[in-house]
Design an enzyme around this catalytic site. Sequence first.
Site, PDB file in Angstrom:
ATOM      1  N   GLY A  14       0.739  -1.286  -0.165  1.00  0.00           N
ATOM      2  CA  GLY A  14       0.022  -0.006  -0.069  1.00  0.00           C
ATOM      3  C   GLY A  14       0.751   0.941   0.009  1.00  0.00           C
ATOM      4  N   ARG A  92      -9.967   5.901   4.839  1.00  0.00           N
ATOM      5  CA  ARG A  92     -11.213   6.479   4.633  1.00  0.00           C
ATOM      6  C   ARG A  92     -11.277   7.330   3.538  1.00  0.00           C
ATOM      7  NH1 ARG A  92     -11.808  11.666   8.411  1.00  0.00           N
ATOM      8  NH2 ARG A  92      -9.737  12.081   8.877  1.00  0.00           N
ATOM      9  N   ASN A 105     -12.184  -2.836   8.895  1.00  0.00           N
ATOM     10  CA  ASN A 105     -10.791  -3.174   9.523  1.00  0.00           C
ATOM     11  C   ASN A 105     -10.579  -3.732  10.738  1.00  0.00           C
ATOM     12  OD1 ASN A 105     -10.096  -1.630   7.133  1.00  0.00           O
ATOM     13  ND2 ASN A 105      -9.536   0.237   8.052  1.00  0.00           N
ATOM     14  N   GLN A 112      -4.357 -11.112  13.093  1.00  0.00           N
ATOM     15  CA  GLN A 112      -3.070 -10.843  13.228  1.00  0.00           C
ATOM     16  C   GLN A 112      -2.411 -10.868  14.668  1.00  0.00           C
ATOM     17  OE1 GLN A 112      -2.649  -6.887  11.561  1.00  0.00           O
ATOM     18  NE2 GLN A 112      -2.885  -7.890   9.451  1.00  0.00           N
ATOM     19  N   VAL A 129      -0.925   1.279  12.704  1.00  0.00           N
ATOM     20  CA  VAL A 129      -1.192   2.541  12.001  1.00  0.00           C
ATOM     21  C   VAL A 129      -2.790   2.273  11.250  1.00  0.00           C
ATOM     22  CG1 VAL A 129      -0.304   3.668  10.012  1.00  0.00           C
ATOM     23  CG2 VAL A 129       1.241   2.834  11.629  1.00  0.00           C
ATOM     24  N   GLY A 130      -3.099   1.234  10.929  1.00  0.00           N
ATOM     25  CA  GLY A 130      -4.297   1.038  10.128  1.00  0.00           C
ATOM     26  C   GLY A 130      -5.327   1.710  10.937  1.00  0.00           C
ATOM     27  N   ASN A 131      -6.371   2.439  10.390  1.00  0.00           N
ATOM     28  CA  ASN A 131      -7.421   3.065  11.169  1.00  0.00           C
ATOM     29  C   ASN A 131      -8.701   2.117  11.458  1.00  0.00           C
ATOM     30  OD1 ASN A 131      -6.593   5.618  11.826  1.00  0.00           O
ATOM     31  ND2 ASN A 131      -6.639   6.379   9.634  1.00  0.00           N
ATOM     32  N   ASP A 159      -0.129  12.862  14.548  1.00  0.00           N
ATOM     33  CA  ASP A 159      -0.913  14.309  15.390  1.00  0.00           C
ATOM     34  C   ASP A 159      -0.136  15.051  16.174  1.00  0.00           C
ATOM     35  OD1 ASP A 159      -3.763  13.099  14.730  1.00  0.00           O
ATOM     36  OD2 ASP A 159      -2.743  11.253  15.861  1.00  0.00           O
ATOM     37  N   ARG A 162       2.083  17.287  13.831  1.00  0.00           N
ATOM     38  CA  ARG A 162       1.143  18.045  13.117  1.00  0.00           C
ATOM     39  C   ARG A 162       0.783  19.405  14.038  1.00  0.00           C
ATOM     40  NH1 ARG A 162      -3.463  13.815  10.773  1.00  0.00           N
ATOM     41  NH2 ARG A 162      -2.420  13.734   8.738  1.00  0.00           N
ATOM     42  N   HIS A 187      -6.963   8.782  17.940  1.00  0.00           N
ATOM     43  CA  HIS A 187      -6.555   9.428  16.708  1.00  0.00           C
ATOM     44  C   HIS A 187      -7.986   9.535  15.852  1.00  0.00           C
ATOM     45  CE1 HIS A 187      -4.527  10.294  12.997  1.00  0.00           C
ATOM     46  NE2 HIS A 187      -5.238   9.162  12.524  1.00  0.00           N
TER      47      HIS A 187
HETATM   48  P1  NAD Z   1      -3.600   1.538   0.950  1.00  0.00           P
HETATM   49  O1  NAD Z   1      -5.029   1.419   0.447  1.00  0.00           O
HETATM   50  O2  NAD Z   1      -2.791   2.379   0.023  1.00  0.00           O
HETATM   51  O3  NAD Z   1      -2.932   0.461   1.345  1.00  0.00           O
HETATM   52  C1  NAD Z   1      -3.604  -0.603   2.165  1.00  0.00           C
HETATM   53  C2  NAD Z   1      -2.761  -1.712   2.085  1.00  0.00           C
HETATM   54  O4  NAD Z   1      -3.347  -2.723   3.007  1.00  0.00           O
HETATM   55  C3  NAD Z   1      -3.332  -2.531   0.680  1.00  0.00           C
HETATM   56  O5  NAD Z   1      -2.028  -2.778   0.223  1.00  0.00           O
HETATM   57  C4  NAD Z   1      -4.254  -3.722   1.175  1.00  0.00           C
HETATM   58  O6  NAD Z   1      -4.034  -4.841   0.198  1.00  0.00           O
HETATM   59  C5  NAD Z   1      -3.397  -3.820   2.201  1.00  0.00           C
HETATM   60  N1  NAD Z   1      -4.248  -4.832   3.426  1.00  0.00           N
HETATM   61  C6  NAD Z   1      -5.707  -4.915   3.460  1.00  0.00           C
HETATM   62  N2  NAD Z   1      -6.108  -5.904   4.105  1.00  0.00           N
HETATM   63  C7  NAD Z   1      -5.120  -6.476   4.723  1.00  0.00           C
HETATM   64  C8  NAD Z   1      -4.724  -7.635   5.638  1.00  0.00           C
HETATM   65  N3  NAD Z   1      -5.868  -8.346   6.006  1.00  0.00           N
HETATM   66  N4  NAD Z   1      -3.407  -7.686   5.757  1.00  0.00           N
HETATM   67  C9  NAD Z   1      -2.376  -7.349   5.209  1.00  0.00           C
HETATM   68  N5  NAD Z   1      -2.721  -6.281   4.225  1.00  0.00           N
HETATM   69  C10 NAD Z   1      -3.829  -5.657   4.092  1.00  0.00           C
HETATM   70  O7  NAD Z   1      -3.770   2.394   2.433  1.00  0.00           O
HETATM   71  P2  NAD Z   1      -2.682   3.415   3.063  1.00  0.00           P
HETATM   72  O8  NAD Z   1      -2.751   4.714   2.404  1.00  0.00           O
HETATM   73  O9  NAD Z   1      -1.373   2.771   3.176  1.00  0.00           O
HETATM   74  O10 NAD Z   1      -3.265   3.410   4.529  1.00  0.00           O
HETATM   75  C11 NAD Z   1      -3.244   2.261   5.261  1.00  0.00           C
HETATM   76  C12 NAD Z   1      -4.142   2.637   6.709  1.00  0.00           C
HETATM   77  O11 NAD Z   1      -3.414   3.672   7.437  1.00  0.00           O
HETATM   78  C13 NAD Z   1      -5.540   2.993   6.387  1.00  0.00           C
HETATM   79  O12 NAD Z   1      -6.517   2.544   7.382  1.00  0.00           O
HETATM   80  C14 NAD Z   1      -5.349   4.663   6.733  1.00  0.00           C
HETATM   81  O13 NAD Z   1      -6.531   5.233   7.378  1.00  0.00           O
HETATM   82  C15 NAD Z   1      -4.295   4.491   7.775  1.00  0.00           C
HETATM   83  N6  NAD Z   1      -3.699   5.608   8.360  1.00  0.00           N
HETATM   84  C16 NAD Z   1      -3.442   5.918   9.668  1.00  0.00           C
HETATM   85  C17 NAD Z   1      -2.795   6.904  10.025  1.00  0.00           C
HETATM   86  C18 NAD Z   1      -2.393   7.190  11.504  1.00  0.00           C
HETATM   87  O14 NAD Z   1      -1.913   8.460  11.824  1.00  0.00           O
HETATM   88  N7  NAD Z   1      -2.798   6.249  12.498  1.00  0.00           N
HETATM   89  C19 NAD Z   1      -2.412   7.984   8.879  1.00  0.00           C
HETATM   90  C20 NAD Z   1      -2.579   7.681   7.862  1.00  0.00           C
HETATM   91  C21 NAD Z   1      -3.199   6.414   7.483  1.00  0.00           C
HETATM   92  C1  LMR Z   2      -4.485  10.930   9.052  1.00  0.00           C
HETATM   93  O1  LMR Z   2      -4.630  11.488  10.027  1.00  0.00           O
HETATM   94  O2  LMR Z   2      -4.000  11.468   8.038  1.00  0.00           O
HETATM   95  C2  LMR Z   2      -4.908   9.353   8.707  1.00  0.00           C
HETATM   96  O3  LMR Z   2      -5.559   8.875   9.720  1.00  0.00           O
HETATM   97  C3  LMR Z   2      -5.701   9.425   7.479  1.00  0.00           C
HETATM   98  C4  LMR Z   2      -7.321   9.915   7.696  1.00  0.00           C
HETATM   99  O4  LMR Z   2      -8.050   9.228   7.410  1.00  0.00           O
HETATM  100  O5  LMR Z   2      -7.306  10.901   8.084  1.00  0.00           O
END
Ligand code: NAD
Ligand code: LMR
Length: 324
Positions: A14, A92, A105, A112, A129-131, A159, A162, A187
């Site tokens: 991703g 999102r 999610n 995992q 990290v995943g939301n 955050d 930022r 978050h």
């Molecule tokens: P993306 O769609 O580019 O990539 C997500 C990847 O996860 C894809 O390759 C997908 O195939 C893979 N995936 C899906 N289900 C999976 C599973 N069960 N096991 C392993 N891999 C799996 O998304 P991204 O831009 O890389 O964002 C990933 C996540 O991080 C999102 O939920 C996003 O909202 C979150 N995020 C969190 C923060 C934070 O501050 N906590 C910041 C930015 C983004």
């Molecule tokens: C962020 O804070 O940038 C990430 O959590 C992605 C989002 O959905 O806002």
Amino acid sequence: MNDPVNVAITGAAGNIAYSAIFRIAAGEMLGPDQPINLKLIDIEPAMNSLKGVKFELEDCAFPLIKEITTTFDLDEGFENCEYALLIGAKPRLKGMERKDLLKDNGKIFKPQGIAIDRVANKNIKILVVGNPANTNALIAMHNAPSIDPKQFTSMMRLDHDRSLAQVANKFNTEISNIKKIIVWGNHSNTQVPDLSYCEVSGNNIKSIIEDKWYEDNFIPRIQKRGAEIIEARGLSSAASAANAAISHMRDWVSGNKDWLSIGQISNGNSFGISNDIMFSFPSVCNDGGFETIKDIVISDKLLNYIKITEDELIKERDSVLDLL
Ligand code: NAD
Ligand code: LMR
């Protein structure tokens, strides 16, 4: 040179991972003397694209990279892992809140957690990290009872960073002059960026920041920054998220005496926050661990804000009891 360590990264095909993996391979997370076996995990349909990431990694000829595994098998991916970045999850889209992702999610993080419990190194350090990152981290933690809950963290560093950037902008100063920023809670758009203890060039700024700027501009800007980026880019933050993930892990491993915001299990906290939620507390990192800062006095006004983010986390948890 140390012996190689195993670093697992989910969502490795991703966007965030693409911004993170090459920097990790260059030594920015664990340092220039730490060889790494990379365990790149994604879902089966993403294996071809992940193969491309592996080809590019090979072409970089990073001296620190000893092995690269690409897999959709969680046991293979997490086997003997000392570090895990759980990034893989849906992002999102415009108009959504992060908690709207929990239904899709949340279920990713139960298997995992089970696999980590079964095959990972018992001292593993995990960043989710995943939301919605806090509650996903809680799900993984609950499913890994043999791992100390303090080894599960959720990412609040973006955050935090930022907030640093907005204060630097407001005071027209360098980032390195700003200390003691806090971001409490989830978050999400209820998080509470707190400047009560913030210092610029060694001076506390509480008495000079205008309530109007703090409450009407700063807090909502930080709470909604993710949405602001989605609106502008059409995609959620990726490079800044990867940077925050690397900084979070680097400081956890190597230490950092500055105050940082770390999503962590709330059990036994000294701030009266309910147990059994992943909550961001002000923390310092040392000796491969982190401790929350004690003796912080929170104003009644901020306590009201903090209650909202705490209640949201309790609600999120209660909506996924079947996954805990
Ligand atoms: P993306 O769609 O580019 O990539 C997500 C990847 O996860 C894809 O390759 C997908 O195939 C893979 N995936 C899906 N289900 C999976 C599973 N069960 N096991 C392993 N891999 C799996 O998304 P991204 O831009 O890389 O964002 C990933 C996540 O991080 C999102 O939920 C996003 O909202 C979150 N995020 C969190 C923060 C934070 O501050 N906590 C910041 C930015 C983004
Ligand atoms: C962020 O804070 O940038 C990430 O959590 C992605 C989002 O959905 O806002």
